[in-house]
Motif scaffolding. Structure first.
Motif, mmCIF file in Angstrom:
data_model
loop_
_atom_site.group_PDB
_atom_site.id
_atom_site.type_symbol
_atom_site.label_atom_id
_atom_site.label_comp_id
_atom_site.label_asym_id
_atom_site.label_seq_id
_atom_site.Cartn_x
_atom_site.Cartn_y
_atom_site.Cartn_z
ATOM 1 N N CYS A 64 49.330 51.863 50.819
ATOM 2 C CA CYS A 64 49.091 51.190 49.533
ATOM 3 C C CYS A 64 47.600 51.061 49.246
ATOM 4 N N VAL A 65 47.308 50.935 47.982
ATOM 5 C CA VAL A 65 45.951 50.669 47.515
ATOM 6 C C VAL A 65 46.005 49.304 46.831
ATOM 7 N N VAL A 66 44.966 48.505 46.991
ATOM 8 C CA VAL A 66 44.883 47.237 46.257
ATOM 9 C C VAL A 66 43.732 47.373 45.261
ATOM 10 N N ALA A 67 43.951 46.894 44.049
ATOM 11 C CA ALA A 67 42.867 46.906 43.060
ATOM 12 C C ALA A 67 42.557 45.467 42.671
ATOM 13 N N TYR A 68 41.320 45.063 42.901
ATOM 14 C CA TYR A 68 40.878 43.742 42.432
ATOM 15 C C TYR A 68 40.364 43.900 41.019
ATOM 16 N N GLU A 69 41.059 43.260 40.084
ATOM 17 C CA GLU A 69 40.690 43.381 38.680
ATOM 18 C C GLU A 69 40.636 41.987 38.042
ATOM 19 N N THR A 85 36.534 44.077 28.529
ATOM 20 C CA THR A 85 35.665 43.115 27.855
ATOM 21 C C THR A 85 34.213 43.561 27.844
ATOM 22 N N GLY A 86 33.896 44.568 28.653
ATOM 23 C CA GLY A 86 32.498 44.967 28.800
ATOM 24 C C GLY A 86 31.735 44.028 29.714
ATOM 25 N N ARG A 87 32.415 42.979 30.190
ATOM 26 C CA ARG A 87 31.756 42.029 31.093
ATOM 27 C C ARG A 87 32.190 42.352 32.526
ATOM 28 N N THR A 88 31.382 43.114 33.218
ATOM 29 C CA THR A 88 31.739 43.537 34.577
ATOM 30 C C THR A 88 31.439 42.414 35.557
ATOM 31 N N ALA A 89 32.253 42.311 36.611
ATOM 32 C CA ALA A 89 31.886 41.416 37.712
ATOM 33 C C ALA A 89 30.597 41.947 38.337
ATOM 34 N N THR A 90 29.760 41.062 38.818
ATOM 35 C CA THR A 90 28.580 41.546 39.531
ATOM 36 C C THR A 90 29.058 42.187 40.836
ATOM 37 N N PRO A 91 28.243 43.067 41.406
ATOM 38 C CA PRO A 91 28.650 43.653 42.689
ATOM 39 C C PRO A 91 28.959 42.569 43.729
ATOM 40 N N GLU A 92 28.212 41.479 43.701
ATOM 41 C CA GLU A 92 28.431 40.415 44.684
ATOM 42 C C GLU A 92 29.769 39.706 44.432
ATOM 43 N N GLN A 93 30.079 39.458 43.150
ATOM 44 C CA GLN A 93 31.367 38.814 42.836
ATOM 45 C C GLN A 93 32.534 39.720 43.245
ATOM 46 N N ALA A 94 32.398 41.007 42.940
ATOM 47 C CA ALA A 94 33.475 41.948 43.268
ATOM 48 C C ALA A 94 33.618 42.079 44.783
ATOM 49 N N GLU A 95 32.489 42.141 45.467
ATOM 50 C CA GLU A 95 32.526 42.281 46.932
ATOM 51 C C GLU A 95 33.152 41.030 47.574
ATOM 52 N N GLU A 96 32.810 39.866 47.067
ATOM 53 C CA GLU A 96 33.378 38.634 47.646
ATOM 54 C C GLU A 96 34.909 38.680 47.585
ATOM 55 N N ALA A 97 35.430 39.070 46.421
ATOM 56 C CA ALA A 97 36.889 39.097 46.261
ATOM 57 C C ALA A 97 37.514 40.199 47.104
ATOM 58 N N CYS A 98 36.888 41.389 47.117
ATOM 59 C CA CYS A 98 37.465 42.498 47.891
ATOM 60 C C CYS A 98 37.425 42.191 49.388
ATOM 61 N N ALA A 99 36.361 41.540 49.835
ATOM 62 C CA ALA A 99 36.273 41.157 51.248
ATOM 63 C C ALA A 99 37.361 40.139 51.590
ATOM 64 N N ALA A 100 37.597 39.197 50.676
ATOM 65 C CA ALA A 100 38.646 38.189 50.918
ATOM 66 C C ALA A 100 40.021 38.853 50.965
ATOM 67 N N ILE A 101 40.221 39.849 50.126
ATOM 68 C CA ILE A 101 41.499 40.589 50.151
ATOM 69 C C ILE A 101 41.666 41.290 51.497
ATOM 70 N N ARG A 102 40.570 41.875 52.006
ATOM 71 C CA ARG A 102 40.674 42.582 53.295
ATOM 72 C C ARG A 102 40.958 41.593 54.427
ATOM 73 N N VAL A 103 40.330 40.433 54.379
ATOM 74 C CA VAL A 103 40.623 39.417 55.408
ATOM 75 C C VAL A 103 42.101 39.028 55.332
ATOM 76 N N GLN A 104 42.591 38.840 54.106
ATOM 77 C CA GLN A 104 44.008 38.494 53.940
ATOM 78 C C GLN A 104 44.908 39.588 54.520
ATOM 79 N N LEU A 105 44.557 40.842 54.274
ATOM 80 C CA LEU A 105 45.363 41.951 54.803
ATOM 81 C C LEU A 105 45.308 41.979 56.336
ATOM 82 N N SER A 106 44.149 41.648 56.891
ATOM 83 C CA SER A 106 44.052 41.647 58.360
ATOM 84 C C SER A 106 44.878 40.507 58.949
ATOM 85 N N GLU A 107 45.013 39.407 58.199
ATOM 86 C CA GLU A 107 45.863 38.308 58.675
ATOM 87 C C GLU A 107 47.347 38.660 58.537
#
Ligand code: PEP
Length: 257
Positions: free
Chosen positions: A168-173, A180-202
């Motif tokens: 499976c692939v997960v997409a954080y959107e 909206t043209g309002r992109t998450a900052t790289p840091e905001q996107a990374e924070e969420a994607c990292a949290a998703i990966r931690v959740q998957l590891s759990e």
């Protein structure tokens, strides 16, 4: 650490008639250098009626671009007027299917339970789900957004074992960034994607979580893709608006090489 193969996927949403879809697929195919596919995976997700014609364009050109659907029903067949089954998608060689896109959740009432049923049906049928999660602006402002996103991940993967999850692939959107043209900052996107990966590891184990691709989606374009893709837990993009323009889509692919 596993080296994950990046995935750039275009979500055409409800855009492009068959002739328009064929023209766009042909333009993408014409600009797609053969060696791109040595480095990353690319997919486009057109509306249902465009799937087969778009697949035919890529197969005729021998262009290594996969095709995905934007939705599916979890039952194999029957009295489900207006729905499409996994078998039907498999039959025309769809390789991916988006599930749980926020537009489907918000506009069509798709629930976490349905996302889970769809993901399970797709896995059983050999199609890779692209499971979308993401918070609204009010959820972000409340500060509880990481809990919300990780709960969506737990619900989507309930009853799915590690080998199946690995396909499976997960997409954080984040909903506030979509169209909206309002992109998450790289840091905001990374924070969420990292949290998703931690959740998957759990949910599974470190190796499974490290092998799974997590995409960012939300107004990604050729002006911001490089910084987003530089983040360690962002393994590609799910791209809406910018995937409707062949040159923009190709530029994003080139940034991901
Ligand atoms: C999407 O629909 O998945 C999406 C990310 O759209 P956009 O790139 O237009 O924000």
């Amino acid at each position: 650490m596993t080296k994950r193969r990046r995935l750039i996927a275009g979500n055409w949403k409800m855009n492009n008639t068959i002739p328009e879809g064929v023209v766009l697929a042909q333009e993408i195919s014409n600009h797609f250098e053969r060696d791109y596919a040595d480095h990353l995976d690319v997919a486009v997700c057109p509306p249902f009626v465009d799937l087969k014609p778009v697949i035919t364009v890529f197969e005729f050109d021998r262009t290594d671009i996969a095709v995905g659907a934007q939705n599916v029903h979890w039952e194999p067949k029957g009295a489900y007027t207006g729905e499409i089954s996994v078998g039907m998608l498999k039959d025309i060689r769809c390789e991916y299917c988006i599930v749980g896109h926020s537009e489907r959740r918000e506009l069509f009432g798709e629930t976490n339970e349905e996302v889970n049923l769809k993901a399970k049906a797709l896995i059983s049928g050999g199609i890779k789900p692209i499971v979308c999660v993401g918070e609204s602006l009010s959820m972000r402002d409340s500060g509880a957004y990481l809990d919300y996103i990780t709960a969506q991940v737990r619900a989507a993967f309930a009853g799915i074992d590690a080998p199946a999850a690995a396909s499976c692939v997960v997409a954080y959107e984040p909903i506030w960034a979509i169209g909206t043209g309002r992109t998450a900052t790289p840091e905001q996107a990374e924070e969420a994607c990292a949290a998703i990966r931690v959740q998957l590891s759990e949910l599974y184990d470190q190796a499974t979580a490290e092998s799974m691709r997590i995409l960012y989606g939300g107004s990604m374009n050729e002006g911001n893709a490089d910084l987003l893709l530089a983040m360690p837990n962002i393994d590609g993009g799910l791209i809406g608006g910018a995937s409707l323009n062949a040159k923009s889509f190709i530029k994003i692919i080139e940034m991901a090489l």
